[in-house]
Motif scaffolding. Structure first.
Motif, PDB file in Angstrom:
ATOM      1  N   ASN A 259       0.807  -1.221   0.000  1.00  0.00           N
ATOM      2  CA  ASN A 259       0.000   0.000   0.000  1.00  0.00           C
ATOM      3  C   ASN A 259       0.840   1.271   0.000  1.00  0.00           C
ATOM      4  O   ASN A 259       0.295   2.371  -0.002  1.00  0.00           O
ATOM      5  CB  ASN A 259      -0.926   0.011   1.225  1.00  0.00           C
ATOM      6  CG  ASN A 259      -1.951  -1.101   1.185  1.00  0.00           C
ATOM      7  OD1 ASN A 259      -2.425  -1.476   0.118  1.00  0.00           O
ATOM      8  ND2 ASN A 259      -2.289  -1.643   2.343  1.00  0.00           N
ATOM      9  N   ILE A 260       2.163   1.138   0.012  1.00  0.00           N
ATOM     10  CA  ILE A 260       3.030   2.321   0.053  1.00  0.00           C
ATOM     11  C   ILE A 260       2.943   3.111  -1.243  1.00  0.00           C
ATOM     12  O   ILE A 260       2.846   4.332  -1.248  1.00  0.00           O
ATOM     13  CB  ILE A 260       4.493   1.907   0.326  1.00  0.00           C
ATOM     14  CG1 ILE A 260       4.597   1.244   1.690  1.00  0.00           C
ATOM     15  CG2 ILE A 260       5.410   3.129   0.253  1.00  0.00           C
ATOM     16  CD1 ILE A 260       5.980   0.685   1.982  1.00  0.00           C
ATOM     17  N   GLY A 261       2.956   2.415  -2.355  1.00  0.00           N
ATOM     18  CA  GLY A 261       2.945   3.074  -3.660  1.00  0.00           C
ATOM     19  C   GLY A 261       4.281   2.957  -4.359  1.00  0.00           C
ATOM     20  O   GLY A 261       5.298   2.592  -3.758  1.00  0.00           O
ATOM     21  N   VAL A 262       4.288   3.265  -5.646  1.00  0.00           N
ATOM     22  CA  VAL A 262       5.507   3.245  -6.450  1.00  0.00           C
ATOM     23  C   VAL A 262       5.542   4.486  -7.336  1.00  0.00           C
ATOM     24  O   VAL A 262       4.522   5.141  -7.534  1.00  0.00           O
ATOM     25  CB  VAL A 262       5.581   1.976  -7.335  1.00  0.00           C
ATOM     26  CG1 VAL A 262       5.512   0.714  -6.501  1.00  0.00           C
ATOM     27  CG2 VAL A 262       4.479   1.973  -8.397  1.00  0.00           C
ATOM     28  N   ASP A 263       6.741   4.809  -7.843  1.00  0.00           N
ATOM     29  CA  ASP A 263       6.945   5.893  -8.801  1.00  0.00           C
ATOM     30  C   ASP A 263       6.893   7.257  -8.114  1.00  0.00           C
ATOM     31  O   ASP A 263       5.855   7.656  -7.572  1.00  0.00           O
ATOM     32  CB  ASP A 263       5.913   5.827  -9.924  1.00  0.00           C
ATOM     33  CG  ASP A 263       6.060   6.941 -10.939  1.00  0.00           C
ATOM     34  OD1 ASP A 263       7.206   7.386 -11.145  1.00  0.00           O
ATOM     35  OD2 ASP A 263       5.043   7.349 -11.536  1.00  0.00           O
ATOM     36  N   ALA A 264       8.015   7.951  -8.132  1.00  0.00           N
ATOM     37  CA  ALA A 264       8.097   9.263  -7.483  1.00  0.00           C
ATOM     38  C   ALA A 264       7.102  10.260  -8.068  1.00  0.00           C
ATOM     39  O   ALA A 264       6.603  11.139  -7.368  1.00  0.00           O
ATOM     40  CB  ALA A 264       9.523   9.804  -7.600  1.00  0.00           C
ATOM     41  N   ALA A 265       6.800  10.132  -9.360  1.00  0.00           N
ATOM     42  CA  ALA A 265       5.833  11.040  -9.975  1.00  0.00           C
ATOM     43  C   ALA A 265       4.461  10.885  -9.331  1.00  0.00           C
ATOM     44  O   ALA A 265       3.775  11.867  -9.022  1.00  0.00           O
ATOM     45  CB  ALA A 265       5.755  10.788 -11.474  1.00  0.00           C
ATOM     46  N   ALA A 266       4.036   9.647  -9.131  1.00  0.00           N
ATOM     47  CA  ALA A 266       2.735   9.400  -8.510  1.00  0.00           C
ATOM     48  C   ALA A 266       2.735   9.792  -7.043  1.00  0.00           C
ATOM     49  O   ALA A 266       1.770  10.381  -6.540  1.00  0.00           O
ATOM     50  CB  ALA A 266       2.369   7.927  -8.660  1.00  0.00           C
ATOM     51  N   MET A 267       3.820   9.503  -6.340  1.00  0.00           N
ATOM     52  CA  MET A 267       3.858   9.796  -4.917  1.00  0.00           C
ATOM     53  C   MET A 267       3.943  11.287  -4.640  1.00  0.00           C
ATOM     54  O   MET A 267       3.480  11.772  -3.613  1.00  0.00           O
ATOM     55  CB  MET A 267       5.009   9.030  -4.278  1.00  0.00           C
ATOM     56  CG  MET A 267       4.829   7.524  -4.416  1.00  0.00           C
ATOM     57  SD  MET A 267       6.155   6.526  -3.744  1.00  0.00           S
ATOM     58  CE  MET A 267       5.692   6.462  -2.017  1.00  0.00           C
ATOM     59  N   GLY A 268       4.527  12.045  -5.566  1.00  0.00           N
ATOM     60  CA  GLY A 268       4.520  13.497  -5.446  1.00  0.00           C
ATOM     61  C   GLY A 268       3.123  14.075  -5.527  1.00  0.00           C
ATOM     62  O   GLY A 268       2.843  15.147  -4.992  1.00  0.00           O
ATOM     63  N   MET A 269       2.213  13.329  -6.188  1.00  0.00           N
ATOM     64  CA  MET A 269       0.812  13.739  -6.299  1.00  0.00           C
ATOM     65  C   MET A 269      -0.063  13.029  -5.268  1.00  0.00           C
ATOM     66  O   MET A 269      -1.279  12.943  -5.437  1.00  0.00           O
ATOM     67  CB  MET A 269       0.299  13.447  -7.710  1.00  0.00           C
ATOM     68  CG  MET A 269       1.011  14.226  -8.811  1.00  0.00           C
ATOM     69  SD  MET A 269       0.448  13.744 -10.464  1.00  0.00           S
ATOM     70  CE  MET A 269      -1.276  14.278 -10.409  1.00  0.00           C
ATOM     71  N   ALA A 270       0.549  12.520  -4.214  1.00  0.00           N
ATOM     72  CA  ALA A 270      -0.171  11.838  -3.126  1.00  0.00           C
ATOM     73  C   ALA A 270      -0.939  10.621  -3.628  1.00  0.00           C
ATOM     74  O   ALA A 270      -2.013  10.300  -3.134  1.00  0.00           O
ATOM     75  CB  ALA A 270      -1.101  12.801  -2.393  1.00  0.00           C
TER      76      ALA A 270
END
Length: 357
Positions: A30-41
Motif C-alpha cells: 500500500n506504500i505506492g511506487v513511482d516518485a511522480a505518482a507519490m509526489g501527487m499523493a
C-alpha cells in the motif's frame, strides 16, 4: 537486547490466526511506487498510462506505445528499511498490453540475540548472528481495450513472498482488477479493486527457532501462531483531467478516494468501511519539466494529552523528461504532518526504443 528479542517475537506472534481477517495485512503493497505518482499523493488511479500502471491500475497499460522500464528506490526509518521497485511493460497490439513488476521492502542485518545468554546465564557475544526480514511481490499484468470507446480493463496476478530470517516465511497469492474510462470531453475516470478475491498468505513457522525466542523472553506465550493470513479487498476510485493553458504550459488535476471495508483511523470511518480522499496536481512545461504536489493520508490521531487531531500527508515532487528518459523525485510528508515518516523517493522511467535508434 531483550528489546531486539521482543521485536522478533512480536513479528512472529503477529502472523494472523487461521481463517481470521487482519485489518493491516501486506501493508508494504500500500506504500505506492513511482516518485511522480507519490509526489501527487498517489492520486493517479484514473490518469496512470505508463509502465507504472501495472501497480496503480493495470487498465492504464493499454496506452503504452513502446516498451518501458521503471526503477525506484526509497529508504525509510533513517535508512533502516529499503524499498525497491522494478517494472517492465510493453504493448502486444493496439488493443492489449502486458507488464511484469517486482517490489521488495526489507530490513537487513538485524541482530539475532536469541542465543546470547545460555541457560547458566553466561554471555557469549560470538553467538550473535544477523538476519534479514523482507517482503516481496511479483506481479504479472494484462490490459485490454474494450469495445466501448475509451474504456479499458486490466488485471494483476500477484505472488507474495515474505521472509523473517530463519524464523518464518510465507507464500501468498491474489488478484487485482482495474478499469479506466476516458470521456470525449477529456475527463479520465478509474477504479482499482485490490485483492479482489482476497489474498492469502500461508506461513511456515520454524518451531525450533520460535522456541528460542519464547524461551529468551520470560513469561511470553510459547504457543505457535496460526499460519493463514488474509488480506481483504480495497477499492480505489479516481478522476483526472488535464488543462492546457497554451502550447507550453499545462496542469493535470487528479483526485482519489480510497475505500477500505473495515474501521480504521481514516478521516471518515464506520464499522463497515473507511474513506480516505487524496488530491494531486502536476504542472508541466512542454511535457519536459514537471512540478507536482498532493495531499492525502488524512487520519484521526490521538495526541499524548488524549485530544484528537486530524493528520494529513502533504507531498511535493519534480521531474524531468527528455527523449524517452524521465527522472522523478518526491518528498513525502513535508513538515511531518501525519503519523507517517517522511521519505525521499527517486525513480527512473525509460522508453526502451531509445536504444534502437
Amino acid at each position: 537486547m531483550k528489546n531486539l528479542l521482543l521485536f522478533v517475537f512480536l513479528i512472529c506472534s503477529g502472523i494472523i490466526h487461521a481463517q481470521k481477517v487482519r485489518k493491516y495485512s501486506n501493508e508494504f503493497l500500500n506504500i505506492g511506487v513511482d516518485a511522480a505518482a507519490m509526489g501527487m499523493a498517489n492520486s493517479v488511479v484514473a490518469s496512470t498510462d505508463n509502465v507504472n500502471a501495472a501497480y496503480w491500475n493495470p487498465a492504464g497499460l493499454i496506452h503504452l506505445d513502446t516498451k518501458q522500464l521503471s526503477l525506484m528506490h526509497a529508504s525509510y526509518f533513517a535508512n533502516i528499511a529499503q524499498y525497491d521497485y522494478v517494472a517492465f511493460a510493453m504493448p502486444i497490439d493496439e488493443k492489449s498490453a502486458v507488464g511484469l513488476s517486482l517490489i521488495r521492502f526489507g530490513v537487513d542485518d538485524i541482530m539475532n540475540t536469541t542465543e546470547l545468554i545460555d541457560q547458566n546465564g553466561n554471555i557469549d557475544y560470538d553467538k550473535i548472528s544477523l538476519f534479514s526480514t523482507a517482503d516481496y511481490a511479483f506481479t504479472a499484468s494484462y490490459s485490454r481495450a474494450l469495445p466501448i470507446e475509451g474504456l479499458s480493463l486490466g488485471v494483476n496476478a500477484k505472488v507474495i513472498r515474505r521472509v523473517i530470517g530463519k524464523f518464518a516465511n510465507s507464500w501468498g497469492f491474489g488478484f487485482d482488477l482495474g478499469v479506466q474510462y476516458q470521456t470525449a470531453s477529456g475527463w479520465k475516470l478509474g477504479a482499482m479493486a485490490r485483492d479482489i478475491t482476497t489474498t492469502y498468505n500461508m506461513w511456515t513457522i520454524n518451531k525450533k527457532e520460535f522456541e528460542k525466542i519464547s524461551n529468551a523472553i520470560p513469561g511470553q506465550n510459547s504457543e505457535l501462531p496460526e499460519t493463514t493470513e488474509i488480506t481483504m479487498p480495497k477499492l480505489q476510485l479516481g478522476a483526472a483531467r488535464k488543462f492546457n493553458f497554451n502550447e507550453d504550459f499545462s496542469v493535470l488535476t487528479a483526485m482519489g478516494i480510497n475505500l477500505e471495508f473495515a474501521e480504521t483511523q481514516a478521516i471518515i470511518s464506520t464499522k463497515g468501511f473507511s474513506v480516505n480522499p487524496t488530491l494531486g496536481l502536476e504542472f508541466a512545461y512542454t511535457d519536459m519539466v514537471f512540478v507536482r504536489g498532493g495531499v492525502g493520508n488524512f487520519q484521526n490521531t490521538t495526541q499524548l494529552d488524549g485530544t484528537e487531531k486530524i493528520g494529513f500527508q502533504p507531498n511535493i515532487g519534480i521531474g524531468f523528461q527528455y527523449r524517452g528518459v524521465q527522472i522523478d523525485y518526491a518528498l513525502t510528508d513535508i513538515g511531518d504532518q501525519s503519523v507517517a515518516l517522511y521519505s525521499n523517493i527517486f525513480s527512473l522511467k525509460l522508453n526502451l526504443d531509445i536504444f534502437s535508434r
